[in-house]
Design a protein around this motif. Sequence first.
Motif, PDB file in Angstrom:
ATOM      1  N   LEU A  81       0.812  -1.315  -0.044  1.00 39.37           N
ATOM      2  CA  LEU A  81      -0.004   0.041   0.134  1.00 39.37           C
ATOM      3  C   LEU A  81       0.815   1.287  -0.184  1.00 39.37           C
ATOM      4  N   VAL A  82       1.850   1.208   0.911  1.00 38.95           N
ATOM      5  CA  VAL A  82       2.680   2.191   0.993  1.00 38.95           C
ATOM      6  C   VAL A  82       3.374   2.763  -0.717  1.00 38.95           C
ATOM      7  N   VAL A 109       1.072   4.237  -2.896  1.00 38.58           N
ATOM      8  CA  VAL A 109       0.843   5.661  -2.547  1.00 38.58           C
ATOM      9  C   VAL A 109       2.037   6.498  -2.876  1.00 38.58           C
ATOM     10  N   ALA A 110       3.125   5.943  -2.736  1.00 39.22           N
ATOM     11  CA  ALA A 110       4.237   6.607  -3.597  1.00 39.22           C
ATOM     12  C   ALA A 110       4.406   6.630  -4.997  1.00 39.22           C
ATOM     13  N   GLU A 111       3.694   5.611  -5.710  1.00 38.43           N
ATOM     14  CA  GLU A 111       3.835   5.504  -7.185  1.00 38.43           C
ATOM     15  C   GLU A 111       2.613   6.453  -7.608  1.00 38.43           C
ATOM     16  N   GLY A 160      -4.174  -2.121   7.927  1.00 42.45           N
ATOM     17  CA  GLY A 160      -3.752  -1.918   6.368  1.00 42.45           C
ATOM     18  C   GLY A 160      -4.706  -0.843   5.625  1.00 42.45           C
ATOM     19  N   ASP A 161      -5.470  -0.253   6.649  1.00 42.61           N
ATOM     20  CA  ASP A 161      -6.454   0.906   5.868  1.00 42.61           C
ATOM     21  C   ASP A 161      -5.531   2.320   6.003  1.00 42.61           C
ATOM     22  N   LEU A 162      -5.897   2.871   4.889  1.00 46.33           N
ATOM     23  CA  LEU A 162      -5.431   4.212   4.546  1.00 46.33           C
ATOM     24  C   LEU A 162      -6.023   5.393   5.153  1.00 46.33           C
ATOM     25  N   TRP A 163      -5.472   6.224   5.817  1.00 40.48           N
ATOM     26  CA  TRP A 163      -6.322   7.374   6.550  1.00 40.48           C
ATOM     27  C   TRP A 163      -5.641   8.954   6.050  1.00 40.48           C
ATOM     28  N   PHE A 164      -6.369   9.695   5.437  1.00 42.51           N
ATOM     29  CA  PHE A 164      -5.606  11.052   5.322  1.00 42.51           C
ATOM     30  C   PHE A 164      -6.065  11.946   6.356  1.00 42.51           C
ATOM     31  N   SER A 174     -12.705   4.255  -1.150  1.00 44.90           N
ATOM     32  CA  SER A 174     -12.338   2.821  -1.680  1.00 44.90           C
ATOM     33  C   SER A 174     -11.575   3.100  -3.201  1.00 44.90           C
ATOM     34  N   ASP A 175     -11.757   4.103  -3.786  1.00 43.24           N
ATOM     35  CA  ASP A 175     -11.332   4.360  -5.140  1.00 43.24           C
ATOM     36  C   ASP A 175      -9.873   4.523  -5.189  1.00 43.24           C
ATOM     37  N   VAL A 176      -9.437   5.090  -3.955  1.00 46.77           N
ATOM     38  CA  VAL A 176      -7.926   5.337  -4.017  1.00 46.77           C
ATOM     39  C   VAL A 176      -7.194   4.314  -4.096  1.00 46.77           C
ATOM     40  N   TYR A 177      -7.641   3.113  -3.676  1.00 47.26           N
ATOM     41  CA  TYR A 177      -6.786   1.971  -3.573  1.00 47.26           C
ATOM     42  C   TYR A 177      -6.420   1.166  -5.040  1.00 47.26           C
ATOM     43  N   ASP A 178      -7.357   1.807  -6.083  1.00 44.89           N
ATOM     44  CA  ASP A 178      -7.020   1.403  -7.425  1.00 44.89           C
ATOM     45  C   ASP A 178      -7.101   2.457  -8.618  1.00 44.89           C
TER      46      ASP A 178
END
Length: 119
Positions: free
Chosen positions: A7-8, A11-13, A46-50, A87-91
């Motif tokens: 996941l990290v 995000v970097a990519e 494993g969840d992403l939080w902004f 959820s759309d940020v994951y793909d």
Amino acid sequence: MAVDEGLVAWVAEALEPVGTVTMRKMMGGATLYLDGTIFAIVASSGDLWFKADAASDATWDEAGCERFTMTFKDGRVDSMNYRRAPSDVYDDADAMREWAALGIAAGQRAPAKKARKAS
């Protein structure tokens, strides 16, 4: 539980056109920075939080993104100014950049932390 390195890396990519993402592991999760500005956390789940703040709360609320909360062993519940990533940020790299921009802006608006004095 270990930090979701995949996941990290995603995000970097996705944010590469915007800046450089770095990570600092802490409390089973990780804090993410873009060019030195904190903008997100990856929880041990494993969840992403902004990162969020008063200026962006309405946007997060409208999208239905819940606030990060934690429950302590004594039953107390506390929250932090982070919102669950849609959820759309994951793909979708465009969605990642759009939502991360809110976190980056909140990080830039946050007051600088004062350095601790050595005792």
